[in-house]
Motif scaffolding. Structure first.
Motif, PDB file in Angstrom:
ATOM      1  N   GLY A  57       1.035  -1.255  -0.322  1.00 20.31           N
ATOM      2  CA  GLY A  57       0.064   0.052  -0.145  1.00 20.31           C
ATOM      3  C   GLY A  57       0.586   1.434  -0.061  1.00 20.31           C
ATOM      4  O   GLY A  57       2.297   1.339   0.814  1.00 20.31           O
ATOM      5  N   LEU A  58       0.491   2.073  -0.494  1.00 16.88           N
ATOM      6  CA  LEU A  58       1.162   3.333  -1.264  1.00 16.88           C
ATOM      7  C   LEU A  58       0.163   4.037  -0.114  1.00 16.88           C
ATOM      8  O   LEU A  58      -1.184   4.609  -0.209  1.00 16.88           O
ATOM      9  N   PHE A  59       0.277   5.120   0.813  1.00 14.96           N
ATOM     10  CA  PHE A  59      -0.595   5.442   1.737  1.00 14.96           C
ATOM     11  C   PHE A  59      -0.274   7.290   1.657  1.00 14.96           C
ATOM     12  O   PHE A  59       0.189   8.060   1.207  1.00 14.96           O
ATOM     13  N   ASP A  60      -1.776   8.085   1.974  1.00  9.12           N
ATOM     14  CA  ASP A  60      -2.365   9.066   1.966  1.00  9.12           C
ATOM     15  C   ASP A  60      -1.320   9.983   3.144  1.00  9.12           C
ATOM     16  O   ASP A  60      -2.379  10.007   3.605  1.00  9.12           O
ATOM     17  N   SER A  61      -0.313  10.438   3.126  1.00  7.23           N
ATOM     18  CA  SER A  61       0.275  10.976   4.894  1.00  7.23           C
ATOM     19  C   SER A  61      -0.897  11.726   5.465  1.00  7.23           C
ATOM     20  O   SER A  61      -0.768  10.782   6.254  1.00  7.23           O
ATOM     21  N   LYS A  63      -4.210  11.739   4.929  1.00  4.05           N
ATOM     22  CA  LYS A  63      -5.301  10.841   5.413  1.00  4.05           C
ATOM     23  C   LYS A  63      -5.224  10.381   6.517  1.00  4.05           C
ATOM     24  O   LYS A  63      -5.950   9.698   6.837  1.00  4.05           O
ATOM     25  N   ILE A  64      -4.037   9.373   6.751  1.00  2.10           N
ATOM     26  CA  ILE A  64      -3.802   8.614   8.138  1.00  2.10           C
ATOM     27  C   ILE A  64      -3.549   9.132   9.402  1.00  2.10           C
ATOM     28  O   ILE A  64      -2.582   9.510  10.491  1.00  2.10           O
ATOM     29  N   TYR A  66      -0.479  12.457   9.299  1.00  2.00           N
ATOM     30  CA  TYR A  66       0.144  12.803   8.743  1.00  2.00           C
ATOM     31  C   TYR A  66       0.791  13.976   7.957  1.00  2.00           C
ATOM     32  O   TYR A  66      -0.493  14.255   7.418  1.00  2.00           O
ATOM     33  N   LEU A 110       8.295  13.999   7.007  1.00  2.00           N
ATOM     34  CA  LEU A 110       6.644  13.830   7.318  1.00  2.00           C
ATOM     35  C   LEU A 110       6.599  13.337   9.043  1.00  2.00           C
ATOM     36  O   LEU A 110       7.826  13.330   9.496  1.00  2.00           O
ATOM     37  N   GLU A 112       4.187  13.080  12.713  1.00  2.00           N
ATOM     38  CA  GLU A 112       3.113  13.734  13.097  1.00  2.00           C
ATOM     39  C   GLU A 112       2.196  14.672  13.583  1.00  2.00           C
ATOM     40  O   GLU A 112       1.157  14.874  13.206  1.00  2.00           O
TER      41      GLU A 112
ATOM     42  N   LEU B   2      -6.389   7.628  12.711  1.00  2.00           N
ATOM     43  CA  LEU B   2      -6.871   6.029  12.774  1.00  2.00           C
ATOM     44  C   LEU B   2      -7.483   5.629  13.891  1.00  2.00           C
ATOM     45  O   LEU B   2      -7.169   5.430  15.103  1.00  2.00           O
ATOM     46  N   MET B  50      -7.214   6.867   2.130  1.00  2.00           N
ATOM     47  CA  MET B  50      -6.131   5.912   3.259  1.00  2.00           C
ATOM     48  C   MET B  50      -5.218   5.403   2.757  1.00  2.00           C
ATOM     49  O   MET B  50      -3.772   5.819   2.765  1.00  2.00           O
ATOM     50  N   ILE B  51      -5.286   4.810   1.563  1.00  2.00           N
ATOM     51  CA  ILE B  51      -4.353   3.896   0.838  1.00  2.00           C
ATOM     52  C   ILE B  51      -4.285   5.001  -0.502  1.00  2.00           C
ATOM     53  O   ILE B  51      -5.732   4.861  -1.384  1.00  2.00           O
ATOM     54  N   ARG B  52      -3.706   5.244  -0.965  1.00  2.00           N
ATOM     55  CA  ARG B  52      -3.700   5.940  -2.600  1.00  2.00           C
ATOM     56  C   ARG B  52      -3.345   5.254  -3.679  1.00  2.00           C
ATOM     57  O   ARG B  52      -3.512   5.814  -4.711  1.00  2.00           O
ATOM     58  N   ARG B  53      -2.649   4.310  -3.694  1.00  2.00           N
ATOM     59  CA  ARG B  53      -1.904   3.382  -4.500  1.00  2.00           C
ATOM     60  C   ARG B  53      -2.589   2.325  -3.653  1.00  2.00           C
ATOM     61  O   ARG B  53      -1.667   2.139  -2.871  1.00  2.00           O
ATOM     62  N   PHE B  54      -2.206   0.642  -5.017  1.00  2.00           N
ATOM     63  CA  PHE B  54      -2.638  -0.210  -3.919  1.00  2.00           C
ATOM     64  C   PHE B  54      -1.771  -0.988  -5.094  1.00  2.00           C
ATOM     65  O   PHE B  54      -2.505  -1.230  -5.864  1.00  2.00           O
ATOM     66  N   TYR B 153       5.205   4.048   8.258  1.00  2.00           N
ATOM     67  CA  TYR B 153       4.101   5.186   9.584  1.00  2.00           C
ATOM     68  C   TYR B 153       3.872   4.072  11.390  1.00  2.00           C
ATOM     69  O   TYR B 153       4.263   2.397  10.764  1.00  2.00           O
TER      70      TYR B 153
END
Lengths: 157, 156
Positions: A57-61, A63-64, A66, A110, A112, B2, B50-54, B153
């Motif tokens: 997973g590549l996360f949207d920092s 939205k989670i 950060y 990045l 928190e 979260l 939240m997951i921008r790309r999987f 993270y």
């Protein structure tokens, strides 16, 4: 290593929309006309060659939870190694590049909270002895995209 | 914020998907969910952004995209949104952000463009300048990569 047509198609498929199904490798294999095992073998080979940096997973920092910023520093040529060592030691600093500008060292940070970002930047100023840091947090994000059309790639080896 | 469960999923998915027949089952077992529950949760995190790309993150420099330039544009604040959206619409632009103007730094719109050569990037920037009417801009090429890693993270 050499990257053949099947690898390219595989990379194109798994760059985005990796299937969330019980047997994803098998499903990808069906699209490529190969077995699920061969998909796994190819991915493993592409990972070992460093072509795939990560599968997941590549996360949207944001939205989670950060917050992030882009920073630039003016670093005298002879100080680059020393300063890079300090900057790179922070896990929240994921990218650091030299660029052709008098602000020559560019890094992303990045953390928190904004407070945490500011304290890291202050620490960096102290440790490096360089006070002139541009702190450029995004005000608006118009596009973030990291997919490439691999069929346009001419020299893949 | 979260939930603890979401944080666990983030920690797992940033480690990478295991190369086993049923990767979601393997992850689900580690965090005490059923395979199905995990798949639902992942889909939820994809659809809420939240997951921008999987999928796979590639190292594109190995695949022929050898030049990347950060192009910075001096755009007055009142035009920034218009210009930002216009540039974001171009396929060669992979990132487009507005950032604050600062003393000694007049550039407000930041774009990242990828090309196979520097010259290609320069030509593209010229085209972007014509399209937007923004004349004060600079191409910053990366001359060395000092660090490139994936963010980890929720590890401390």
């Amino acid at each position: 290593m050499s990257v053949d047509q099947t690898d390219k198609k595989l990379l194109q498929i798994i760059q985005s929309d990796f299937p969330v199904v019980q047997r994803p490798y098998e499903m990808i294999g069906r699209q490529l006309g190969i077995s699920g095992q061969e998909v796994m073998d190819r991915i493993s080979r592409l990972q070992q060659a460093g072509i795939i940096r990560r599968l997941g997973g590549l996360f949207d920092s944001r939205k989670i939870g950060y917050t992030g910023t882009l920073c630039a520093l003016r670093v005298p040529e002879e100080e680059i190694d020393r300063v890079a060592q300090i900057i790179n030691s922070y896990p929240g600093i994921t990218h650091n590049y030299l660029r052709n500008h008098h602000y020559n060292m560019w890094f992303t940070l990045l953390a928190e909270s904004e407070q945490h970002i500011n304290s890291i930047l202050n620490e960096i100023k102290e440790k490096t002895g360089l006070a002139d840091i541009l702190n450029l947090p995004a005000i608006n994000i118009f596009k973030v995209r990291v997919n490439f059309n691999l069929s346009e790639v001419k020299h893949a080896d | 914020m979260l939930t603890e469960l979401e944080k666990k999923i983030v920690r797992e998915l940033q480690q990478g998907l295991p190369l086993v027949e049923r990767p979601y089952q393997a992850i689900a077992q580690r965090i005490g969910l059923s395979e199905k529950e995990l798949m639902i949760k992942i889909n939820e995190m994809i659809s809420n952004g939240m997951i921008r790309r999987f999928g796979a993150a590639l190292r594109h420099q190995d695949l022929g995209f050898t030049a990347n330039a950060m192009v910075v544009w001096d755009v007055p604040e009142e035009r920034a949104a218009t210009v930002g959206r216009l540039l974001a619409g171009l396929p060669e632009v992979t990132h487009c952000y507005q950032r604050p103007r600062q003393p000694g730094w007049p550039y407000t719109i930041f774009t990242v463009i990828h090309g196979q050569t520097r010259v290609q990037c320069e030509q593209l920037a010229k085209k972007m300048a014509e399209k937007t009417g923004v004349t004060n801009y600079k191409l910053l090429f990366s001359t060395a990569e000092l660090k490139k890693s994936s963010m980890k993270y929720f590890i401390d």
